[in-house]
Scaffold this motif. Structure first.
Motif, mmCIF file in Angstrom:
data_model
loop_
_atom_site.group_PDB
_atom_site.id
_atom_site.type_symbol
_atom_site.label_atom_id
_atom_site.label_comp_id
_atom_site.label_asym_id
_atom_site.label_seq_id
_atom_site.Cartn_x
_atom_site.Cartn_y
_atom_site.Cartn_z
ATOM 1 N N ASP A 226 0.827 -1.199 0.000
ATOM 2 C CA ASP A 226 0.000 0.000 0.000
ATOM 3 C C ASP A 226 0.868 1.258 0.000
ATOM 4 O OD1 ASP A 226 -2.287 -1.517 0.028
ATOM 5 O OD2 ASP A 226 -2.546 -1.436 2.206
ATOM 6 N N GLY A 227 1.940 1.248 0.777
ATOM 7 C CA GLY A 227 2.835 2.396 0.793
ATOM 8 C C GLY A 227 3.504 2.628 -0.541
ATOM 9 N N PHE A 228 3.828 1.556 -1.248
ATOM 10 C CA PHE A 228 4.451 1.690 -2.565
ATOM 11 C C PHE A 228 3.467 2.271 -3.574
ATOM 12 C CE2 PHE A 228 5.665 0.034 -6.741
ATOM 13 C CZ PHE A 228 6.995 0.402 -6.800
ATOM 14 N N HIS A 229 2.228 1.815 -3.537
ATOM 15 C CA HIS A 229 1.222 2.337 -4.467
ATOM 16 C C HIS A 229 0.962 3.824 -4.235
ATOM 17 C CE1 HIS A 229 -0.564 -1.941 -5.160
ATOM 18 N NE2 HIS A 229 0.465 -1.687 -5.950
ATOM 19 N N ASN A 230 1.057 4.255 -2.964
ATOM 20 C CA ASN A 230 0.807 5.657 -2.632
ATOM 21 C C ASN A 230 2.062 6.519 -2.684
ATOM 22 O OD1 ASN A 230 -1.978 5.200 -2.063
ATOM 23 N ND2 ASN A 230 -1.429 4.398 -0.045
ATOM 24 N N ARG A 231 3.198 5.925 -3.103
ATOM 25 C CA ARG A 231 4.485 6.631 -3.140
ATOM 26 C C ARG A 231 4.777 7.255 -1.782
ATOM 27 N NH1 ARG A 231 3.666 4.298 -7.169
ATOM 28 N NH2 ARG A 231 4.219 4.817 -9.304
ATOM 29 N N ASP A 232 4.468 6.529 -0.723
ATOM 30 C CA ASP A 232 4.712 7.023 0.635
ATOM 31 C C ASP A 232 6.162 6.701 0.994
ATOM 32 O OD1 ASP A 232 4.549 7.771 3.317
ATOM 33 O OD2 ASP A 232 2.465 7.129 3.468
ATOM 34 N N TYR A 233 7.068 7.645 0.719
ATOM 35 C CA TYR A 233 8.497 7.407 0.871
ATOM 36 C C TYR A 233 8.887 6.897 2.263
ATOM 37 C CZ TYR A 233 9.341 9.792 -3.596
ATOM 38 O OH TYR A 233 9.351 10.145 -4.921
ATOM 39 N N PRO A 234 8.434 7.518 3.350
ATOM 40 C CA PRO A 234 8.853 7.009 4.668
ATOM 41 C C PRO A 234 8.455 5.560 4.910
ATOM 42 C CG PRO A 234 7.931 9.207 4.880
ATOM 43 C CD PRO A 234 7.653 8.765 3.471
ATOM 44 N N ILE A 235 7.250 5.170 4.477
ATOM 45 C CA ILE A 235 6.819 3.783 4.685
ATOM 46 C C ILE A 235 7.681 2.829 3.872
ATOM 47 C CG2 ILE A 235 4.973 2.147 4.126
ATOM 48 C CD1 ILE A 235 2.976 4.072 5.150
ATOM 49 N N VAL A 236 7.891 3.134 2.586
ATOM 50 C CA VAL A 236 8.644 2.221 1.723
ATOM 51 C C VAL A 236 10.109 2.173 2.141
ATOM 52 C CG1 VAL A 236 9.334 1.718 -0.641
ATOM 53 C CG2 VAL A 236 7.044 2.602 -0.178
ATOM 54 N N GLN A 237 10.726 3.344 2.311
ATOM 55 C CA GLN A 237 12.150 3.389 2.674
ATOM 56 C C GLN A 237 12.404 2.698 4.006
ATOM 57 O OE1 GLN A 237 13.389 7.705 0.640
ATOM 58 N NE2 GLN A 237 13.069 7.515 2.828
ATOM 59 N N ASN A 238 11.736 3.185 5.036
ATOM 60 C CA ASN A 238 12.020 2.692 6.376
ATOM 61 C C ASN A 238 11.383 1.334 6.640
ATOM 62 O OD1 ASN A 238 13.474 5.065 7.050
ATOM 63 N ND2 ASN A 238 11.561 6.136 7.415
ATOM 64 N N GLY A 239 10.242 1.050 5.974
ATOM 65 C CA GLY A 239 9.650 -0.273 6.121
ATOM 66 C C GLY A 239 10.562 -1.357 5.570
ATOM 67 N N ILE A 240 11.072 -1.139 4.356
ATOM 68 C CA ILE A 240 12.005 -2.103 3.774
ATOM 69 C C ILE A 240 13.272 -2.201 4.610
ATOM 70 C CG2 ILE A 240 13.482 -2.546 1.776
ATOM 71 C CD1 ILE A 240 11.303 -1.403 0.014
ATOM 72 N N LEU A 241 13.733 -1.056 5.117
ATOM 73 C CA LEU A 241 14.944 -1.057 5.941
ATOM 74 C C LEU A 241 14.728 -1.837 7.233
ATOM 75 C CD1 LEU A 241 17.833 0.068 6.050
ATOM 76 C CD2 LEU A 241 16.931 2.028 7.309
#
Length: 337
Positions: A295-310
């Motif tokens: 969901d974060g990737f679809h919304n281009r939510d940088y903090p979720i994608v960056q820090n979630g993957i991290l």
């Protein structure tokens, strides 16, 4: 042993920095304007768009954005979601606990059955039992989750009505304890609470089975191969010549030396379960970290994608560190080399 662990931890530092750079860079290579996705038609106004970019820190050069990103991470600040305005770390923990519970259940099933079946196949090499077990392992490895999941839900949930397929809650949420230092006894629960707890466990059965098939097949095949290799060593033949019992030979001389390969496979499969359970979570409506990241990737939510993957990668690195430590405990030659 202490110096061995410190060396392994130091090796992880450049890997971790590389992960931060990768997560920071890759999300920005994906086409799409995060402000337009968040604000829709409101972002058409250039002034509104520029103000939003400034508020989110996206108007600065990429090196400065990366430096600020590192500074926040090492200070323990994993940012706030652009879309929901909620702390990323809190969101991650609330979604990671169900994923971790599911992965552990699947890994327990895969490890117990995989090791047992692999040892049995190795000891009965060339027999019909060996061929049957390894054929079953090959079938399990070849069965994709997106096919196995609907088959399991269709038969056990819809046709027989034995097991549920959605509406799961965390075991820790049910027990209302802190996972790290809480304690409980099933016997101390009332009959209604025990029934509710069993209902919670029923939700784990189908997704755990679906998620465990591939790791189970891998562990079984690798356990068989490792056992056959060790069984052919000179020290095993010497132990047989000394008249040691078959059980002692297997447990003392074969199992420990074969476990290096098995532990490697278990560690890799556990990492794959933590990072790649998104199909299972989608099929069984599991509130895990995979759907949250998607969901974060679809919304281009940088903090979720960056820090979630991290954060997921951090968990995988800890799994890798635990596997390295187990290497040293199983085989002392590794930590002294």
């Amino acid at each position: 042993m202490f110096s061995f662990i410190i060396k392994r931890i130091l090796i992880l530092i450049p890997v971790y920095l590389g992960l931060t750079l990768s997560t920071f860079t890759l999300i920005r290579l994906v086409p799409g304007d995060v402000v337009e996705i968040m604000m829709g038609e409101k972002a058409v106004d250039p002034a509104v768009h520029a103000a939003a970019m400034k508020r989110l820190g996206l108007d600065q050069p990429l090196p400065i954005q990366y430096f600020n990103y590192l500074k926040d991470i090492f200070s323990g600040n994993f940012g706030t979601s652009f879309r929901d305005r909620t702390p990323v770390l809190d969101d991650f923990l609330s979604h990671f606990v169900p994923t971790l519970e599911l992965a552990l259940c699947a890994m327990v099933i895969a490890t117990i059955l995989g090791v047992a079946l692999g040892i049995t196949a190795a000891l009965k090499r060339g027999s019909w039992l060996d061929y049957t077990l390894m054929s079953g392992a090959l079938a399990g490895y070849s069965m994709p989750i997106y096919l196995l999941g609907p088959i399991l839900t269709g038969f056990f949930a819809h046709y027989l009505g034995w097991l549920p397929v959605s509406g799961v809650i965390s075991v820790f949420q049910f027990l209302d304890v802190k996972p790290l230092y809480g304690s409980w006894l099933l016997g101390s629960l009332t009959s209604n609470q025990q029934g509710a707890f069993i209902d919670v466990l029923k939700h784990f059965v189908l997704p755990s089975i679906a998620l465990s098939t591939i790791p189970l097949a891998m562990i079984a095949r690798m356990t068989r191969s490792a056992f056959l290799e060790v069984l052919g060593e000179d020290y095993v033949r010497t132990a047989k010549a000394k008249g040691l019992s078959p059980m002692r030979i297997i447990l003392v001389h074969v199992l420990r030396n074969a476990m290096i390969t098995v532990v490697t496979v278990i560690g890799l499969q556990m990492a794959m379960l933590l990072a790649g359970a998104i199909l299972t979570e989608t099929i069984f409506s599991w509130p895990g970290v995979g759907n949250w990241l998607l969901d974060g990737f679809h919304n281009r939510d940088y903090p979720i994608v960056q820090n979630g993957i991290l954060l997921v990668a951090t968990a995988l690195m800890l799994v890798s560190l635990c596997v390295d430590i187990l290497y040293g405990l199983i085989n002392p030659r590794i930590r002294h080399s």
